[in-house]
Design a protein around this motif. Structure first.
Motif, short mmCIF file in Angstrom:
data_model
loop_
_atom_site.label_atom_id
_atom_site.label_comp_id
_atom_site.label_asym_id
_atom_site.label_seq_id
_atom_site.Cartn_x
_atom_site.Cartn_y
_atom_site.Cartn_z
N GLN A 99 -0.49 4.30 5.09
CA GLN A 99 0.07 3.04 5.84
C GLN A 99 -0.28 3.25 7.41
OE1 GLN A 99 3.87 1.84 4.96
NE2 GLN A 99 3.42 1.45 2.85
N LEU A 139 -7.90 2.18 5.63
CA LEU A 139 -8.01 2.70 4.01
C LEU A 139 -9.26 2.99 3.72
CD1 LEU A 139 -6.26 -0.28 1.97
CD2 LEU A 139 -5.57 1.91 2.30
N LEU A 182 0.94 -1.26 0.03
CA LEU A 182 0.00 -0.09 -0.06
C LEU A 182 0.95 1.11 -0.03
CD1 LEU A 182 -2.60 -1.11 2.50
CD2 LEU A 182 -2.80 -1.03 0.11
#
Length: 292
Positions: A129, A200, A124
């Protein structure tokens, strides 16, 4: 012609771009002709134009004369040249022990950019993160580092997020395309993975973030061998730059031909991805499946 950013690196890039325009477009001189006039190697002029080396006061003064720069334009260039030589310490200076020269260059471009287009295959993007995810990937990618050094790099990752995305009035416009594989890898363990997927979903609602996922069924349309990111800048004098990932680290790409190819490639990958809403749905399904 003051620089529109706060880093000496970007001032060098802006100055180099201006000097190249004066040499090539205004005066129609070759690198060899300018190098001969200054009594130096062509490689020095090239590196100055690419922003890879500071232009000394002596060489700058000679260039102004060789290019017959008018006084009004010269004043702006003098100001810009002074900005390249300021001894300002960037925010990452306290971490100099663990930041490589290549990473420092990357941080300089990220700090000054207005837009990033990033593609990731199995990981990612750094600005998305969590702390545990970052610690796991840094620990695996830099296995030779000690715990204190890993802690420092995790702190740098956290500061990048806060300064460029979460705690700024001028956030980086982030356009991300990731493969489904990047969502499926259980980085840091099951609990850390769940935490990352939830994060996310939260960040995908951020006004400066566009997150698109390429599902497995897209096959060859969504697979490339390596990650890359392209930075764009508000200042029209600063060209786009890109960084490609490899086992040897990040490779800076600033050749216009490479940038055209990467922009086209990113457009194709973005076209193969789900739109942001359906990408969120896929992230939610993966998160719920992992919870079972």
């Amino acid at each position: 012609m003051a620089a529109s950013n706060s880093t000496p690196l970007m001032s060098r890039v802006t100055l180099g771009r201006a000097l190249r325009r004066l040499r090539d477009e205004v005066n129609h001189l070759t690198l060899a002709e300018v190098a001969s006039a200054l009594g130096c190697d062509t490689s020095l002029i090239s590196r100055i134009e690419l922003g890879k080396r500071n232009c000394s006061q002596q060489h700058f003064a000679k260039l102004m004369d060789v290019y017959a720069v008018p006084e009004r334009e010269r004043a702006g260039l003098v100001e810009l040249h002074a900005a390249t030589r300021e001894r300002r310490q960037p925010w990452w200076a306290p971490y100099g022990e663990v930041i490589t020269a290549d990473y420092e260059r990357y941080l300089g471009f990220e700090a000054a950019a207005s837009v990033v287009h990033e593609y990731q295959v199995g990981m990612l993007p750094g600005l998305l993160q969590t702390e545990r995810y970052a610690r796991a990937v840094i620990g695996a990618g830099f296995a030779s580092l000690g715990p204190d050094q890993i802690d420092a790099l995790v702190e740098v990752r956290d500061l990048r997020q806060r300064r460029r995305l979460l705690e700024t009035d001028d956030p980086l416009a982030c356009h991300y395309v990731v493969t489904q594989a990047a969502l499926e890898f259980q980085v840091g363990g099951r609990q850390a993975h769940q935490e990352q997927l939830q994060y996310l979903l939260e960040l995908s609602d951020h006004g400066s973030v566009e997150l698109k996922v390429i599902p497995y069924e897209k096959g060859e349309e969504g697979t490339q061998i390596a990650a890359f990111r392209i930075f764009r800048f508000t200042d029209g004098d600063v060209p786009d730059v890109a960084f490609g990932e490899s086992v040897a680290g990040s490779l800076l790409l600033d050749d216009p031909r490479d940038l055209r190819r990467l922009h086209r490639l990113f457009g194709n990958l973005s076209g193969a991805a789900l739109d942001p809403g359906r990408s969120r749905d896929l992230i939610t399904r993966i998160k719920n499946r992992k919870e079972e």
